[in-house]
Design a protein around this motif. Structure first.
Motif, PDB file in Angstrom:
ATOM      1  N   ALA A   1       0.835  -1.139   0.024  1.00  0.00           N
ATOM      2  CA  ALA A   1      -0.306   0.167   0.295  1.00  0.00           C
ATOM      3  C   ALA A   1       0.650   1.407   0.051  1.00  0.00           C
ATOM      4  O   ALA A   1       1.574   1.787   0.654  1.00  0.00           O
ATOM      5  CB  ALA A   1      -0.717  -0.249   0.907  1.00  0.00           C
TER       6      ALA A   1
ATOM      7  N   LEU B   1      -5.791   1.344   0.710  1.00  0.00           N
ATOM      8  CA  LEU B   1      -5.625   0.386   1.425  1.00  0.00           C
ATOM      9  C   LEU B   1      -4.625  -0.844   1.315  1.00  0.00           C
ATOM     10  O   LEU B   1      -5.150  -0.949  -0.176  1.00  0.00           O
ATOM     11  CB  LEU B   1      -6.912   1.155   2.328  1.00  0.00           C
TER      12      LEU B   1
ATOM     13  N   VAL C   1      -8.648  -3.821   6.752  1.00  0.00           N
ATOM     14  CA  VAL C   1      -7.113  -3.379   6.164  1.00  0.00           C
ATOM     15  C   VAL C   1      -6.274  -3.813   7.541  1.00  0.00           C
ATOM     16  O   VAL C   1      -6.069  -4.237   8.593  1.00  0.00           O
ATOM     17  CB  VAL C   1      -7.480  -1.605   6.689  1.00  0.00           C
TER      18      VAL C   1
ATOM     19  N   LEU D   1      -1.921   0.657   5.471  1.00  0.00           N
ATOM     20  CA  LEU D   1      -2.110   1.440   4.772  1.00  0.00           C
ATOM     21  C   LEU D   1      -1.090   2.411   4.553  1.00  0.00           C
ATOM     22  O   LEU D   1       0.091   3.378   4.578  1.00  0.00           O
ATOM     23  CB  LEU D   1      -2.167   3.178   6.025  1.00  0.00           C
TER      24      LEU D   1
ATOM     25  N   VAL E   1      -3.342   8.103   3.918  1.00  0.00           N
ATOM     26  CA  VAL E   1      -5.120   7.621   3.692  1.00  0.00           C
ATOM     27  C   VAL E   1      -4.985   8.514   5.331  1.00  0.00           C
ATOM     28  O   VAL E   1      -4.134   8.314   5.711  1.00  0.00           O
ATOM     29  CB  VAL E   1      -4.831   6.096   3.978  1.00  0.00           C
TER      30      VAL E   1
ATOM     31  N   PHE F   1      -9.460   5.689   7.880  1.00  0.00           N
ATOM     32  CA  PHE F   1      -9.337   4.248   8.500  1.00  0.00           C
ATOM     33  C   PHE F   1      -8.053   3.810   9.578  1.00  0.00           C
ATOM     34  O   PHE F   1      -6.592   4.257   9.513  1.00  0.00           O
ATOM     35  CB  PHE F   1      -9.201   3.713   7.019  1.00  0.00           C
TER      36      PHE F   1
ATOM     37  N   ALA G   1      -8.784   4.512  -0.748  1.00  0.00           N
ATOM     38  CA  ALA G   1      -9.389   5.039  -0.025  1.00  0.00           C
ATOM     39  C   ALA G   1     -10.404   5.468   0.038  1.00  0.00           C
ATOM     40  O   ALA G   1     -11.834   5.798   0.717  1.00  0.00           O
ATOM     41  CB  ALA G   1      -8.257   5.097   1.689  1.00  0.00           C
TER      42      ALA G   1
END
Length: 337
Positions: free
Chosen positions: A28, A33, A71, A74, A78, A81, A107
């Motif tokens: 990522a 994500l 998830v 990240l 992002v 989240f 995301a």
């Protein structure tokens, strides 16, 4: 990581139509994500791409445009989240799909999954919900009345995946009268259960059936299938200045019958925002979050109707065959690897 994909496009009944694969786990970065996929659903777009879109030479194409998962990483851009959260989304048509243990997704087109739904129930909803929501509220603008029209929506193909969620969104968010088409006793019962006020048969002339309801000419028509076949009937039954929306892919489409009533025509393609990186791309994440709230408030229920077992090539091929048969009702799901 485990994945399911293909190297050559073509018909479903080929030994190599879909294959179980081992692919590198992605990383990522940016807005992405990395999601550990727990359940997916199968949509008509999967079958169309498998049949017609070959991947680059030597590469495998991975299908799948619905997922619920957790998830696990990240990208550096992002926000909103955290690792460990459960999410749901439909993904992007120009990126690898969700039929893989780990999947990268922007995301901004992801929502937090509903808390009251099972994995299978959640996986059935993102693509069809986004399609139906964008058509109803962004394209047809059903919350803005057509002057003089009956406050009603006709949904052609009400028992399919998109029609099934469109009916529920209309009941949850509007006071419009919902007319849905379905041709078999089981699909007619299905759309009534979902909240359609009237059910008519799309194998018989629609204009006369709508007239026989005695509610007047509807201001909105949402066609999910065979739109080229119904356009002349829609031109007869819709109110002047009405709005006609479609999502299918007719090879030819004669819009001339719509002219004398100044009917506006609206196309919906759920992937437009992600494909072009539109300024409002994050609307899809917002739609999914609002839908999750509706699910958790028991105003929307999942449209899952069949489970095909774990995510592998054999089970996905069975789901593809059912969709291509034209007899599928609601949504088809698979869970785990």
């Amino acid at each position: 990581m485990k994945a399911v994909g293909y190297y050559d496009a073509g018909e479903v009944d080929r030994e190599e139509a879909l294959l179980d694969l081992e692919l590198p786990r992605p990383n990522a970065v940016g807005h992405d994500l990395l999601v550990q996929v727990q359940a997916v659903s199968v949509n008509p777009v999967d079958t169309k791409i498998r049949a017609m879109r070959p991947p680059p030479d030597g590469e495998a194409a991975v299908l799948g445009w619905d997922a619920v998962g957790t998830v696990v990483a990240l990208g550096d851009q992002v926000t909103g989240f955290e690792v460990g959260e459960q999410v749901w989304y439909a993904g992007a048509i120009d990126r690898p799909g969700t039929n893989a243990e780990y999947h990268l997704v922007d995301a901004r087109i992801v929502g937090h999954a509903p808390k009251t739904a099972s994995l299978a129930e959640a996986a059935a909803l993102p693509l069809t919900t986004l399609t139906a929501w964008e058509m109803l509220f962004d394209r047809l603008r059903v919350d803005t009345p057509v002057p003089g029209a009956a406050p009603a929506v006709l949904i052609i193909g009400g028992a399919g995946g998109v029609g099934s969620i469109a009916i529920q969104l209309l009941r949850a968010k509007t006071d419009l009268t919902i007319i849905a088409t379905a041709s078999r006793p089981e699909t007619q019962a299905w759309v009534q259960e979902l909240g359609a006020h009237h059910v008519i048969d799309h194998r018989a002339p629609l204009d006369q059936q709508v007239a026989d309801l005695g509610i007047g000419a509807p201001g909105f028509v949402f066609s999910t299938t065979h739109s080229d076949h119904y356009v002349e009937q829609v031109a007869e039954l819709i109110a002047p200045q009405g709005r006609f929306g479609l999502i299918d892919d007719p090879q030819s489409f004669n819009i001339l019958p719509l002219k004398h009533k100044a009917v506006s025509l609206h196309w919906e393609f759920m992937y437009t925002r992600s494909l072009f990186g539109t300024a409002d791309i994050a609307e899809q994440g917002k739609i999914l979050n609002e839908t999750a709230a509706l699910v958790d408030a028991y105003k929307i229920k999942s449209t899952v109707t069949d489970s095909f077992g774990v995510i592998n090539a054999a089970n996905l091929l069975d789901a593809h065959r059912l969709i291509e048969s034209g007899t599928a009702k609601g949504k088809l799901v698979l869970e785990g690897f």
